[in-house]
Design a protein around this motif. Structure first.
Motif, PDB file in Angstrom:
ATOM      1  N   ASP A  28       0.810  -1.215   0.000  1.00  0.00           N
ATOM      2  CA  ASP A  28       0.000   0.000   0.000  1.00  0.00           C
ATOM      3  C   ASP A  28       0.847   1.270   0.000  1.00  0.00           C
ATOM      4  O   ASP A  28       0.537   2.237  -0.671  1.00  0.00           O
ATOM      5  N   ARG A  29       1.934   1.268   0.782  1.00  0.00           N
ATOM      6  CA  ARG A  29       2.739   2.483   0.943  1.00  0.00           C
ATOM      7  C   ARG A  29       4.201   2.322   0.544  1.00  0.00           C
ATOM      8  O   ARG A  29       4.980   3.253   0.723  1.00  0.00           O
ATOM      9  N   THR A  30       4.592   1.176   0.034  1.00  0.00           N
ATOM     10  CA  THR A  30       5.991   0.956  -0.315  1.00  0.00           C
ATOM     11  C   THR A  30       6.101  -0.044  -1.460  1.00  0.00           C
ATOM     12  O   THR A  30       5.169  -0.802  -1.708  1.00  0.00           O
ATOM     13  N   SER A  31       7.210  -0.017  -2.144  1.00  0.00           N
ATOM     14  CA  SER A  31       7.501  -1.030  -3.158  1.00  0.00           C
ATOM     15  C   SER A  31       9.003  -1.251  -3.174  1.00  0.00           C
ATOM     16  O   SER A  31       9.784  -0.338  -2.878  1.00  0.00           O
ATOM     17  N   PHE A  32       9.412  -2.471  -3.488  1.00  0.00           N
ATOM     18  CA  PHE A  32      10.827  -2.795  -3.512  1.00  0.00           C
ATOM     19  C   PHE A  32      11.030  -4.133  -4.217  1.00  0.00           C
ATOM     20  O   PHE A  32      10.080  -4.878  -4.461  1.00  0.00           O
ATOM     21  N   SER A  33      12.282  -4.410  -4.525  1.00  0.00           N
ATOM     22  CA  SER A  33      12.684  -5.703  -5.082  1.00  0.00           C
ATOM     23  C   SER A  33      13.614  -6.371  -4.076  1.00  0.00           C
ATOM     24  O   SER A  33      14.382  -5.694  -3.398  1.00  0.00           O
ATOM     25  N   VAL A  34      13.527  -7.682  -4.001  1.00  0.00           N
ATOM     26  CA  VAL A  34      14.406  -8.459  -3.138  1.00  0.00           C
ATOM     27  C   VAL A  34      15.077  -9.507  -4.017  1.00  0.00           C
ATOM     28  O   VAL A  34      14.411 -10.178  -4.811  1.00  0.00           O
ATOM     29  N   VAL A  35      16.389  -9.628  -3.864  1.00  0.00           N
ATOM     30  CA  VAL A  35      17.155 -10.614  -4.602  1.00  0.00           C
ATOM     31  C   VAL A  35      17.719 -11.606  -3.596  1.00  0.00           C
ATOM     32  O   VAL A  35      18.188 -11.232  -2.527  1.00  0.00           O
ATOM     33  N   GLY A  36      17.663 -12.867  -3.946  1.00  0.00           N
ATOM     34  CA  GLY A  36      18.156 -13.928  -3.064  1.00  0.00           C
ATOM     35  C   GLY A  36      17.252 -15.131  -3.193  1.00  0.00           C
ATOM     36  O   GLY A  36      16.475 -15.249  -4.136  1.00  0.00           O
ATOM     37  N   GLU A  37      17.341 -16.023  -2.240  1.00  0.00           N
ATOM     38  CA  GLU A  37      16.499 -17.217  -2.257  1.00  0.00           C
ATOM     39  C   GLU A  37      15.087 -16.845  -1.803  1.00  0.00           C
ATOM     40  O   GLU A  37      14.864 -16.495  -0.644  1.00  0.00           O
ATOM     41  N   ILE A  38      14.132 -16.903  -2.739  1.00  0.00           N
ATOM     42  CA  ILE A  38      12.735 -16.555  -2.483  1.00  0.00           C
ATOM     43  C   ILE A  38      11.914 -17.841  -2.587  1.00  0.00           C
ATOM     44  O   ILE A  38      12.090 -18.626  -3.528  1.00  0.00           O
ATOM     45  N   ILE A  39      11.013 -18.052  -1.653  1.00  0.00           N
ATOM     46  CA  ILE A  39      10.133 -19.223  -1.671  1.00  0.00           C
ATOM     47  C   ILE A  39       8.693 -18.742  -1.538  1.00  0.00           C
ATOM     48  O   ILE A  39       8.392 -17.892  -0.694  1.00  0.00           O
ATOM     49  N   VAL A  40       7.825 -19.294  -2.371  1.00  0.00           N
ATOM     50  CA  VAL A  40       6.388 -19.018  -2.278  1.00  0.00           C
ATOM     51  C   VAL A  40       5.688 -20.360  -2.146  1.00  0.00           C
ATOM     52  O   VAL A  40       5.965 -21.292  -2.907  1.00  0.00           O
ATOM     53  N   ARG A  41       4.792 -20.459  -1.170  1.00  0.00           N
ATOM     54  CA  ARG A  41       4.057 -21.714  -0.983  1.00  0.00           C
ATOM     55  C   ARG A  41       2.634 -21.420  -0.529  1.00  0.00           C
ATOM     56  O   ARG A  41       2.381 -20.430   0.144  1.00  0.00           O
ATOM     57  N   GLY A  42       1.743 -22.303  -0.929  1.00  0.00           N
ATOM     58  CA  GLY A  42       0.372 -22.222  -0.456  1.00  0.00           C
ATOM     59  C   GLY A  42       0.252 -23.003   0.836  1.00  0.00           C
ATOM     60  O   GLY A  42       0.877 -24.050   1.000  1.00  0.00           O
ATOM     61  N   VAL A  43      -0.505 -22.479   1.773  1.00  0.00           N
ATOM     62  CA  VAL A  43      -0.723 -23.168   3.045  1.00  0.00           C
ATOM     63  C   VAL A  43      -2.212 -23.169   3.356  1.00  0.00           C
ATOM     64  O   VAL A  43      -2.955 -22.285   2.927  1.00  0.00           O
ATOM     65  N   THR A  73      -1.388  -3.245   4.838  1.00  0.00           N
ATOM     66  CA  THR A  73      -2.612  -4.055   4.888  1.00  0.00           C
ATOM     67  C   THR A  73      -2.800  -4.883   3.625  1.00  0.00           C
ATOM     68  O   THR A  73      -3.622  -5.789   3.597  1.00  0.00           O
ATOM     69  N   GLY A  74      -2.052  -4.578   2.571  1.00  0.00           N
ATOM     70  CA  GLY A  74      -2.183  -5.317   1.327  1.00  0.00           C
ATOM     71  C   GLY A  74      -0.891  -5.300   0.542  1.00  0.00           C
ATOM     72  O   GLY A  74      -0.033  -4.448   0.743  1.00  0.00           O
ATOM     73  N   PHE A  75      -0.736  -6.305  -0.344  1.00  0.00           N
ATOM     74  CA  PHE A  75       0.448  -6.359  -1.194  1.00  0.00           C
ATOM     75  C   PHE A  75       0.171  -7.206  -2.432  1.00  0.00           C
ATOM     76  O   PHE A  75      -0.807  -7.944  -2.499  1.00  0.00           O
ATOM     77  N   GLN A  76       1.051  -7.075  -3.392  1.00  0.00           N
ATOM     78  CA  GLN A  76       1.028  -7.857  -4.610  1.00  0.00           C
ATOM     79  C   GLN A  76       2.488  -8.108  -4.976  1.00  0.00           C
ATOM     80  O   GLN A  76       3.358  -7.289  -4.677  1.00  0.00           O
ATOM     81  N   ALA A 110       2.729 -14.071 -11.042  1.00  0.00           N
ATOM     82  CA  ALA A 110       2.259 -12.729 -10.686  1.00  0.00           C
ATOM     83  C   ALA A 110       1.029 -12.910  -9.809  1.00  0.00           C
ATOM     84  O   ALA A 110       0.034 -13.494 -10.247  1.00  0.00           O
ATOM     85  N   SER A 111       1.105 -12.436  -8.594  1.00  0.00           N
ATOM     86  CA  SER A 111       0.003 -12.643  -7.656  1.00  0.00           C
ATOM     87  C   SER A 111      -1.128 -11.660  -7.920  1.00  0.00           C
ATOM     88  O   SER A 111      -0.903 -10.563  -8.438  1.00  0.00           O
ATOM     89  N   PRO A 112      -2.335 -12.018  -7.513  1.00  0.00           N
ATOM     90  CA  PRO A 112      -3.414 -11.028  -7.472  1.00  0.00           C
ATOM     91  C   PRO A 112      -3.172 -10.130  -6.261  1.00  0.00           C
ATOM     92  O   PRO A 112      -2.319 -10.437  -5.420  1.00  0.00           O
ATOM     93  N   PRO A 113      -3.894  -9.038  -6.123  1.00  0.00           N
ATOM     94  CA  PRO A 113      -3.789  -8.253  -4.888  1.00  0.00           C
ATOM     95  C   PRO A 113      -4.165  -9.123  -3.688  1.00  0.00           C
ATOM     96  O   PRO A 113      -5.143  -9.876  -3.738  1.00  0.00           O
ATOM     97  N   LEU A 114      -3.359  -9.052  -2.646  1.00  0.00           N
ATOM     98  CA  LEU A 114      -3.554  -9.878  -1.458  1.00  0.00           C
ATOM     99  C   LEU A 114      -3.702  -8.997  -0.224  1.00  0.00           C
ATOM    100  O   LEU A 114      -3.093  -7.931  -0.144  1.00  0.00           O
ATOM    101  N   GLN A 115      -4.480  -9.478   0.729  1.00  0.00           N
ATOM    102  CA  GLN A 115      -4.565  -8.817   2.029  1.00  0.00           C
ATOM    103  C   GLN A 115      -3.466  -9.382   2.904  1.00  0.00           C
ATOM    104  O   GLN A 115      -3.237 -10.597   2.925  1.00  0.00           O
ATOM    105  N   MET A 116      -2.772  -8.504   3.608  1.00  0.00           N
ATOM    106  CA  MET A 116      -1.733  -8.945   4.530  1.00  0.00           C
ATOM    107  C   MET A 116      -2.412  -9.606   5.724  1.00  0.00           C
ATOM    108  O   MET A 116      -3.229  -8.988   6.407  1.00  0.00           O
ATOM    109  N   ARG A 117      -2.111 -10.868   5.942  1.00  0.00           N
ATOM    110  CA  ARG A 117      -2.702 -11.607   7.062  1.00  0.00           C
ATOM    111  C   ARG A 117      -1.719 -11.803   8.202  1.00  0.00           C
ATOM    112  O   ARG A 117      -2.117 -12.149   9.307  1.00  0.00           O
ATOM    113  N   GLY A 118      -0.445 -11.586   7.915  1.00  0.00           N
ATOM    114  CA  GLY A 118       0.553 -11.732   8.966  1.00  0.00           C
ATOM    115  C   GLY A 118       1.948 -11.537   8.420  1.00  0.00           C
ATOM    116  O   GLY A 118       2.192 -11.663   7.224  1.00  0.00           O
ATOM    117  N   ILE A 119       2.841 -11.211   9.316  1.00  0.00           N
ATOM    118  CA  ILE A 119       4.254 -11.085   8.975  1.00  0.00           C
ATOM    119  C   ILE A 119       5.034 -11.586  10.185  1.00  0.00           C
ATOM    120  O   ILE A 119       4.686 -11.274  11.323  1.00  0.00           O
TER     121      ILE A 119
END
Length: 100
Positions: A19-34, A61-64, A76-85
């Motif tokens: 919502d208020r920031t954007s950035f790129s991260v380089v390194g080992e990235i993992i995405v998984r469904g739970v 509160t949200g990210f993509q 490419a993800s759809p818009p998501l609600q932040m549920r936790g960090i």
């Protein structure tokens, strides 16, 4: 591009827009469904090299995101609600949890 499921997707770069920031991260990235309590979520696991980024994301509160491997777009993800960090101290990862 299939959506994340229990089999993790691995990438080497992610572009994230919140919502208020954007950035790129380089390194080992993992995405998984739970699945938690009968609901589906996506977990985005990032190397946690920047404590300020973590503090900034805790206010969101949200990210993509867009996941890449060797320059090729994997997902490419759809818009998501932040549920936790949370921070996984053992492997020093930042884990974002979101849902549509």
């Amino acid at each position: 591009m299939s959506s994340p499921d229990a089999r993790p997707m691995h990438g080497d770069r992610v572009d994230l827009i919140a919502d208020r920031t954007s950035f790129s991260v380089v390194g080992e990235i993992i995405v998984r469904g739970v699945l938690q309590d009968g609901r589906g979520f996506v977990e985005l696991v990032l190397p946690d090299a920047d404590p300020q980024r973590r503090r900034d994301l805790e206010k969101e509160t949200g990210f993509q995101y867009w996941l890449y491997q060797d320059g090729a777009l994997l997902y490419a993800s759809p818009p998501l609600q932040m549920r936790g960090i949370r921070w996984a101290g053992g492997d020093r990862s930042l884990i974002l949890t979101g849902s549509p």
